[in-house]
Every structure is written in structure tokens, then in C-alpha cells.
Design an enzyme around this catalytic site. Sequence first.
Site, PDB file in Angstrom:
ATOM      1  N   ASN A   1       0.735  -1.337  -0.027  1.00  0.00           N
ATOM      2  CA  ASN A   1      -0.259   0.133   0.162  1.00  0.00           C
ATOM      3  C   ASN A   1       1.109   1.731   0.079  1.00  0.00           C
ATOM      4  O   ASN A   1       2.002   1.514   0.263  1.00  0.00           O
ATOM      5  CB  ASN A   1      -1.102  -0.075   1.730  1.00  0.00           C
ATOM      6  CG  ASN A   1      -2.438  -0.951   1.116  1.00  0.00           C
ATOM      7  OD1 ASN A   1      -2.494  -1.575  -0.281  1.00  0.00           O
ATOM      8  ND2 ASN A   1      -2.876  -1.420   2.345  1.00  0.00           N
TER       9      ASN A   1
ATOM     10  N   SER B   1      -9.050  -5.906   6.529  1.00  0.00           N
ATOM     11  CA  SER B   1     -10.010  -6.394   5.023  1.00  0.00           C
ATOM     12  C   SER B   1      -9.822  -7.940   5.327  1.00  0.00           C
ATOM     13  O   SER B   1      -8.777  -8.800   5.404  1.00  0.00           O
ATOM     14  CB  SER B   1     -10.073  -6.126   4.713  1.00  0.00           C
ATOM     15  OG  SER B   1      -8.975  -6.233   3.401  1.00  0.00           O
TER      16      SER B   1
ATOM     17  N   GLU C   1     -18.735   1.901  10.908  1.00  0.00           N
ATOM     18  CA  GLU C   1     -18.783   0.231  11.881  1.00  0.00           C
ATOM     19  C   GLU C   1     -19.548  -0.521  12.438  1.00  0.00           C
ATOM     20  O   GLU C   1     -21.010  -1.120  12.166  1.00  0.00           O
ATOM     21  CB  GLU C   1     -17.576  -0.465  11.756  1.00  0.00           C
ATOM     22  CG  GLU C   1     -17.022   0.150  10.161  1.00  0.00           C
ATOM     23  CD  GLU C   1     -14.916  -0.181  11.154  1.00  0.00           C
ATOM     24  OE1 GLU C   1     -14.270  -0.357   9.902  1.00  0.00           O
ATOM     25  OE2 GLU C   1     -14.669  -0.258  12.145  1.00  0.00           O
TER      26      GLU C   1
ATOM     27  N   SER D   1     -13.761   3.860  17.748  1.00  0.00           N
ATOM     28  CA  SER D   1     -12.705   4.689  17.549  1.00  0.00           C
ATOM     29  C   SER D   1     -13.492   6.465  16.706  1.00  0.00           C
ATOM     30  O   SER D   1     -13.578   6.071  16.167  1.00  0.00           O
ATOM     31  CB  SER D   1     -12.273   4.341  16.569  1.00  0.00           C
ATOM     32  OG  SER D   1     -11.202   5.282  16.012  1.00  0.00           O
TER      33      SER D   1
ATOM     34  N   GLY E   1     -11.172  10.617  19.403  1.00  0.00           N
ATOM     35  CA  GLY E   1     -10.526   9.940  20.787  1.00  0.00           C
ATOM     36  C   GLY E   1     -11.761   9.065  20.780  1.00  0.00           C
ATOM     37  O   GLY E   1     -11.431   8.476  19.576  1.00  0.00           O
TER      38      GLY E   1
ATOM     39  N   VAL F   1      -1.448   6.773   9.817  1.00  0.00           N
ATOM     40  CA  VAL F   1      -1.001   5.475   9.583  1.00  0.00           C
ATOM     41  C   VAL F   1      -0.779   4.215  10.844  1.00  0.00           C
ATOM     42  O   VAL F   1       0.376   5.173  11.970  1.00  0.00           O
ATOM     43  CB  VAL F   1       0.660   4.617   9.005  1.00  0.00           C
ATOM     44  CG1 VAL F   1       0.202   3.428   8.461  1.00  0.00           C
ATOM     45  CG2 VAL F   1       0.007   5.397   7.772  1.00  0.00           C
TER      46      VAL F   1
ATOM     47  N   ASP G   1      -4.109   0.925  14.983  1.00  0.00           N
ATOM     48  CA  ASP G   1      -3.834  -0.549  14.902  1.00  0.00           C
ATOM     49  C   ASP G   1      -3.053  -0.194  16.728  1.00  0.00           C
ATOM     50  O   ASP G   1      -3.367  -0.993  17.760  1.00  0.00           O
ATOM     51  CB  ASP G   1      -3.239  -1.031  14.440  1.00  0.00           C
ATOM     52  CG  ASP G   1      -3.783  -1.602  13.386  1.00  0.00           C
ATOM     53  OD1 ASP G   1      -5.117  -2.211  13.278  1.00  0.00           O
ATOM     54  OD2 ASP G   1      -3.213  -1.527  12.167  1.00  0.00           O
TER      55      ASP G   1
ATOM     56  N   GLY H   1       5.945   8.883   8.744  1.00  0.00           N
ATOM     57  CA  GLY H   1       5.562   7.027   8.303  1.00  0.00           C
ATOM     58  C   GLY H   1       4.877   6.633   8.672  1.00  0.00           C
ATOM     59  O   GLY H   1       3.977   6.763   9.396  1.00  0.00           O
TER      60      GLY H   1
END
Length: 267
Positions: A47, A94, A144, A178, A183, A206, A210, A245
Site C-alpha cells: 500500500n 480486511s 462500522e 474509534s 478519541g 498510519v 492499530d 511514516g
Amino acid sequence: RAVIKMGGKATALYPAEGYTGKFFTELLEKERVPGIVIETEAYTRENIVITDLSTNQQFRFGMPGTPLTETEWKKMLEEVDHFPDPDFIVASGSLPPGVPVDIFGRIAKIAKRKKARFIADTSGDALLAAAQEGVFLLKPNLSELSTLAGKKYVEAEEVDDAAREIIEKGNCEVVVVSMGAAGAQLVSKDLEKRIVSPKVKTKTTVGAGDSMVGGIVYALTKGMDLTSAVQYGVACGTAATMNTGTSLFIPEDVHRLFSYIHKTQLH
């Protein structure tokens, strides 16, 4: 990576092949992340994220996922099943072509059998399948959450009710919604808490989501209560936005942000 950065123990299970797969494995090894690699026929995708330095806007190019064969995804399930005594199992991302939509539900069954707490961080039908089987924690965004609630859209003021409805159906024990820069909203059987992100200069988003999940898991393994664990997760996610990054966060930033959140927000 987030758990390892904080000094915890975690193992990455992932499919990989080709020069991209080998490079990906090398990157994890450099960060001392133990890995279980499932070799595949298809090369690992790449990606691309481009940052416009004049505006700090990011443009993300998510390439189509490379397919997994039935043998490959079944091997991944076997590895989950054979892993010795995990405290948590986290499945995120995904689904590649070829993988059945109920695979997160199958992982949830394995987690129950192994008495591990399962966290699902995905979207669409895969998220619904996981919820139908029942998990420990779901981490949806507003879109979601709307899917889980069977609505076109859930407004911010409806988050608690929508999340509690999901919990009461037996789909999960905890929902952490999320909210991006705002927050996260924590909802459990006994809790409704908004954890507000401190304002920082954002360089990238990025890995922020996670990192939040990794922070929550790490904090729970260290015996923190649920509210503190989500505060810690928000600190990890916020700290990840402070670096460029894919570097994620600096642990010292996490400690500083967590201390601020913990002291300034009602426990």
C-alpha cells in the site's frame, strides 16, 4: 509492533510471499516481532501513502488484497488453534479474496475453546460474522458501528445506546468506538466513558487505530482496569500520529500522554 514497543509479548501471524513478503518479514524481525509466516502463492501487496508537505494532507492508495487459497487460510486457522495458551487473540484488517466471510467468526470459536479474549478489528460482513459468534471486544468506527446496529448512520449522541444494544445481544463484552481525533467511546455492561484525545501536531494517521488496540491489549495484560486500558490505548494511538511514516509511536510519548489523560479525565 505496538505491544512489542511497550515491552509486552506478541506474535504476528500473517501470510507472505515474494520479495514484498520477504521484506515485510525482515522489517518485523528488525523490530524483534516474533512471526508465524504462512507462505502463499500470491505475492504480498504493497500500500502507498503520500503526504503533501505543503498541507500535511495524506493520500492513501490501498491496493487490492492478494488472494489466499483454501489451504492457506485453513493453515492460518490451524496456527491460531495450535498457539499455546494465548491471553488475547486479535484479528484485524480486511479479508483477502478467497477467504470466507465468516473466518473471524471461526477464530472467535477457537478463542472461546482456548479461553482467550478475542478482539475483532474489521468491517462489513466480516465484522458482522465475528459479532454473531461473540467476542470480547469490538473496535468499530462510527460507520462500522452503524453496520452492527443495522442503521444507515449512528449519530455521535446515539453511540452509547447503539453499543449497549450490541452488548445486550451477547455479541461482545466491550465496545470501543474509534472517534478519530476526538478519541474513543468506551461502552461495557457497566461503563459509558468518553476518552478524549489530547491535541497534538499530527504528522500521520498510519497505524493509529492499530496502536490503540495494541495499547489496550498491553494495558489489560498489565492488570489495568478497563477505563485505564482504553485511556492507555488512546495515548498509544495519539502518540502514533506524532511521527512520520509507519514508525508508530515513541514509548516516552505514550507515558506522557497517558499520564495527562489519566489525571485530567474522570476515571
